[in-house]
Design a protein around this motif. Sequence first.
Motif, mmCIF file in Angstrom:
data_model
loop_
_atom_site.group_PDB
_atom_site.id
_atom_site.type_symbol
_atom_site.label_atom_id
_atom_site.label_comp_id
_atom_site.label_asym_id
_atom_site.label_seq_id
_atom_site.Cartn_x
_atom_site.Cartn_y
_atom_site.Cartn_z
ATOM 1 N N CYS A 103 -22.764 13.974 26.604
ATOM 2 C CA CYS A 103 -21.801 14.921 26.041
ATOM 3 C C CYS A 103 -22.468 15.814 25.003
ATOM 4 O O CYS A 103 -23.420 15.409 24.331
ATOM 5 C CB CYS A 103 -20.629 14.183 25.401
ATOM 6 S SG CYS A 103 -19.532 13.393 26.608
ATOM 7 N N GLY A 104 -21.943 17.021 24.885
ATOM 8 C CA GLY A 104 -22.413 17.945 23.870
ATOM 9 C C GLY A 104 -21.656 17.758 22.567
ATOM 10 O O GLY A 104 -20.864 16.822 22.413
ATOM 11 N N GLN A 105 -21.866 18.665 21.636
ATOM 12 C CA GLN A 105 -21.247 18.556 20.321
ATOM 13 C C GLN A 105 -19.727 18.614 20.384
ATOM 14 O O GLN A 105 -19.041 18.048 19.531
ATOM 15 C CB GLN A 105 -21.768 19.674 19.414
ATOM 16 C CG GLN A 105 -23.257 19.581 19.118
ATOM 17 C CD GLN A 105 -23.734 20.671 18.177
ATOM 18 O OE1 GLN A 105 -22.974 21.190 17.371
ATOM 19 N NE2 GLN A 105 -25.008 21.025 18.273
ATOM 20 N N ASN A 106 -19.184 19.292 21.397
ATOM 21 C CA ASN A 106 -17.732 19.420 21.520
ATOM 22 C C ASN A 106 -17.090 18.262 22.283
ATOM 23 O O ASN A 106 -15.885 18.270 22.528
ATOM 24 C CB ASN A 106 -17.370 20.741 22.197
ATOM 25 C CG ASN A 106 -18.003 20.878 23.582
ATOM 26 O OD1 ASN A 106 -18.665 19.955 24.070
ATOM 27 N ND2 ASN A 106 -17.806 22.025 24.209
ATOM 28 N N GLY A 107 -17.906 17.272 22.666
ATOM 29 C CA GLY A 107 -17.373 16.120 23.377
ATOM 30 C C GLY A 107 -17.226 16.310 24.870
ATOM 31 O O GLY A 107 -16.796 15.391 25.576
ATOM 32 N N LEU A 108 -17.574 17.486 25.376
ATOM 33 C CA LEU A 108 -17.490 17.748 26.810
ATOM 34 C C LEU A 108 -18.830 17.431 27.479
ATOM 35 O O LEU A 108 -19.890 17.518 26.855
ATOM 36 C CB LEU A 108 -17.111 19.203 27.067
ATOM 37 C CG LEU A 108 -15.777 19.665 26.485
ATOM 38 C CD1 LEU A 108 -15.528 21.131 26.821
ATOM 39 C CD2 LEU A 108 -14.625 18.802 26.991
ATOM 40 N N SER A 109 -18.776 17.076 28.741
ATOM 41 C CA SER A 109 -19.990 16.685 29.457
ATOM 42 C C SER A 109 -20.919 17.866 29.681
ATOM 43 O O SER A 109 -20.481 18.964 30.035
ATOM 44 C CB SER A 109 -19.627 16.048 30.801
ATOM 45 O OG SER A 109 -18.843 16.926 31.581
ATOM 46 N N VAL A 110 -22.207 17.618 29.468
ATOM 47 C CA VAL A 110 -23.236 18.614 29.759
ATOM 48 C C VAL A 110 -24.235 18.072 30.774
ATOM 49 O O VAL A 110 -25.157 18.780 31.184
ATOM 50 C CB VAL A 110 -23.982 19.052 28.480
ATOM 51 C CG1 VAL A 110 -23.033 19.763 27.525
ATOM 52 C CG2 VAL A 110 -24.648 17.859 27.799
ATOM 53 N N GLY A 111 -24.052 16.813 31.176
ATOM 54 C CA GLY A 111 -24.959 16.220 32.144
ATOM 55 C C GLY A 111 -24.654 14.751 32.334
ATOM 56 O O GLY A 111 -23.713 14.203 31.752
ATOM 57 N N ALA A 112 -25.461 14.110 33.167
ATOM 58 C CA ALA A 112 -25.331 12.673 33.411
ATOM 59 C C ALA A 112 -26.694 12.116 33.780
ATOM 60 O O ALA A 112 -27.539 12.814 34.347
ATOM 61 C CB ALA A 112 -24.331 12.391 34.532
ATOM 62 N N ILE A 113 -26.897 10.854 33.436
ATOM 63 C CA ILE A 113 -28.082 10.119 33.868
ATOM 64 C C ILE A 113 -27.633 9.121 34.925
ATOM 65 O O ILE A 113 -26.692 8.347 34.706
ATOM 66 C CB ILE A 113 -28.743 9.369 32.699
ATOM 67 C CG1 ILE A 113 -29.308 10.358 31.680
ATOM 68 C CG2 ILE A 113 -29.852 8.451 33.216
ATOM 69 C CD1 ILE A 113 -30.488 11.163 32.180
ATOM 70 N N ALA A 114 -28.289 9.148 36.081
ATOM 71 C CA ALA A 114 -27.937 8.247 37.177
ATOM 72 C C ALA A 114 -29.128 7.369 37.532
ATOM 73 O O ALA A 114 -30.275 7.819 37.500
ATOM 74 C CB ALA A 114 -27.502 9.046 38.402
#
Length: 244
Positions: free
Chosen positions: A200-211
């Motif tokens: 998550c970014g500073q705003n709490g929204l997702s910016v990516g994922a680790i799989a």
Amino acid sequence: MDSTLLKGLKVFQYLVDAREPVGVSALANQLGLPKSNVHRTLSTLVAAGYAIRHENGSYEATLLVWEQGMKVIKRNQVRRAAIAFMHVLQRETTETVNLVLPDGDDCLYVHQMSADAPMRISSTTGERAPAIMTISGRVMLAFQPGYSERARHLYAAHSPQPPFLLDDLLQDIEHAKKDGYAFSASHFRPGINSMAGVICGQNGLSVGAIAVAGPKERFTEEKMLALVQPLLSACTGIRQALGG
């Protein structure tokens, strides 16, 4: 909107996606554009170095497309922040680790560290997949505004109909929203287990994922459970490196 530029980009995108060189007539027929417009666009792409014309009159994209794309991804902040943490996670899991970024209704695989053991599980870097069709996409959806409604819309709009129930999709997303990660036990690819954690970014929204993914005989559900904390630690470290 510049309609001429838009038509040119459609020609360019078709060249990039084509599995083999394509001629002017075929391109014009596929895109529903006048041959003169297509020929002019192709000539411009050749002059700029983005396409090559073969002796038989067919065209294909050049490696300049790849070169420019690499410049973009190398300066991506999430990728730059993630690489060190991915190295640590790959050593701990010994399985294939992917960095996945959201892109509209899809997710994009942008960096990979392969498993040490035989039977490596590889998604191609640069590969795109519908968000609802991957565990990475689902954990990223969980941290977007109106995630439940959006998931329902993507499920209804997907063609052909997804090979899973809407309730299963929503359950994965709600689990990810609560815990920051989710599992897939051979749900998307037979014999392949995977897990993903959200960045998550500073705003709490997702910016990516680790799989992390591996064959189910080796990457068991018990092993995935044991790796939850290392996965979440990697995601937290990346978020902090991004200033979150």
